[in-house]
Design a protein around this motif. Structure first.
Motif, PDB file in Angstrom:
ATOM      1  N   THR A 241      18.664 -33.644 -32.417  1.00  0.00           N
ATOM      2  CA  THR A 241      17.487 -33.249 -31.646  1.00  0.00           C
ATOM      3  C   THR A 241      16.284 -33.290 -32.577  1.00  0.00           C
ATOM      4  N   PRO A 242      15.379 -34.231 -32.337  1.00  0.00           N
ATOM      5  CA  PRO A 242      14.226 -34.348 -33.240  1.00  0.00           C
ATOM      6  C   PRO A 242      13.212 -33.229 -33.019  1.00  0.00           C
ATOM      7  N   LEU A 243      12.473 -32.947 -34.068  1.00  0.00           N
ATOM      8  CA  LEU A 243      11.331 -32.049 -33.931  1.00  0.00           C
ATOM      9  C   LEU A 243      10.209 -32.850 -33.279  1.00  0.00           C
ATOM     10  N   ARG A 244       9.216 -32.173 -32.771  1.00  0.00           N
ATOM     11  CA  ARG A 244       8.078 -32.846 -32.147  1.00  0.00           C
ATOM     12  C   ARG A 244       6.799 -32.521 -32.909  1.00  0.00           C
ATOM     13  N   SER A 245       5.977 -33.548 -33.083  1.00  0.00           N
ATOM     14  CA  SER A 245       4.672 -33.329 -33.704  1.00  0.00           C
ATOM     15  C   SER A 245       3.748 -32.711 -32.659  1.00  0.00           C
ATOM     16  N   GLU A 246       2.566 -32.308 -33.089  1.00  0.00           N
ATOM     17  CA  GLU A 246       1.603 -31.725 -32.152  1.00  0.00           C
ATOM     18  C   GLU A 246       1.236 -32.719 -31.062  1.00  0.00           C
ATOM     19  N   GLY A 247       1.268 -34.009 -31.401  1.00  0.00           N
ATOM     20  CA  GLY A 247       0.950 -35.047 -30.426  1.00  0.00           C
ATOM     21  C   GLY A 247       2.132 -35.434 -29.558  1.00  0.00           C
ATOM     22  N   GLY A 248       3.291 -34.794 -29.768  1.00  0.00           N
ATOM     23  CA  GLY A 248       4.461 -35.067 -28.942  1.00  0.00           C
ATOM     24  C   GLY A 248       5.380 -36.152 -29.478  1.00  0.00           C
ATOM     25  N   HIS A 249       5.073 -36.683 -30.668  1.00  0.00           N
ATOM     26  CA  HIS A 249       5.914 -37.722 -31.255  1.00  0.00           C
ATOM     27  C   HIS A 249       7.182 -37.113 -31.840  1.00  0.00           C
ATOM     28  N   ARG A 250       8.283 -37.838 -31.704  1.00  0.00           N
ATOM     29  CA  ARG A 250       9.548 -37.360 -32.268  1.00  0.00           C
ATOM     30  C   ARG A 250       9.522 -37.517 -33.789  1.00  0.00           C
ATOM     31  N   ARG A 251      10.035 -36.502 -34.473  1.00  0.00           N
ATOM     32  CA  ARG A 251      10.121 -36.503 -35.932  1.00  0.00           C
ATOM     33  C   ARG A 251      11.577 -36.295 -36.325  1.00  0.00           C
ATOM     34  N   TYR A 252      12.144 -37.260 -37.077  1.00  0.00           N
ATOM     35  CA  TYR A 252      13.535 -37.184 -37.509  1.00  0.00           C
ATOM     36  C   TYR A 252      13.603 -36.964 -39.018  1.00  0.00           C
ATOM     37  N   SER A 253      14.533 -36.126 -39.437  1.00  0.00           N
ATOM     38  CA  SER A 253      14.752 -35.920 -40.872  1.00  0.00           C
ATOM     39  C   SER A 253      15.601 -37.073 -41.409  1.00  0.00           C
ATOM     40  N   ARG A 254      15.657 -37.190 -42.714  1.00  0.00           N
ATOM     41  CA  ARG A 254      16.521 -38.215 -43.323  1.00  0.00           C
ATOM     42  C   ARG A 254      17.980 -37.992 -42.932  1.00  0.00           C
ATOM     43  N   TYR A 255      18.380 -36.727 -42.889  1.00  0.00           N
ATOM     44  CA  TYR A 255      19.742 -36.386 -42.489  1.00  0.00           C
ATOM     45  C   TYR A 255      20.016 -36.883 -41.061  1.00  0.00           C
ATOM     46  N   GLN A 256      19.086 -36.626 -40.145  1.00  0.00           N
ATOM     47  CA  GLN A 256      19.257 -37.062 -38.763  1.00  0.00           C
ATOM     48  C   GLN A 256      19.323 -38.584 -38.664  1.00  0.00           C
TER      49      GLN A 256
END
Length: 73
Positions: free
Chosen positions: A6-21
């Protein structure tokens, strides 16, 4: 769709993935490309992750035991 990550979301709604993910996603793709059903691939990845964590804890316990230090809780 399998909800493995489950990605985190930026303030603009973009998905953010960690290296682990991203590593998890690449491993899932590898298994699926080899013909493993998605649900089975997710289960394999979870089990691999649990095994890696157990091995890390075991190695830490062995180091502490050999050095005479009590294991961390």
């Amino acid at each position: 769709e399998a909800r493995l990550i489950t990605p985190l979301r930026s303030e603009g709604g973009h998905r953010r993935y960690s290296r682990y993910q991203l590593r998890i996603a690449a491993r899932a793709r590898e298994l699926v490309d080899q013909g493993t059903p998605v649900e089975a691939a997710c289960r394999i990845i979870v089990l691999e992750d649990q095994l890696e964590e157990a091995q890390r804890i075991n190695a830490e316990y062995r180091r502490n035991t050999e050095s005479g230090s009590p294991p961390a809780s």
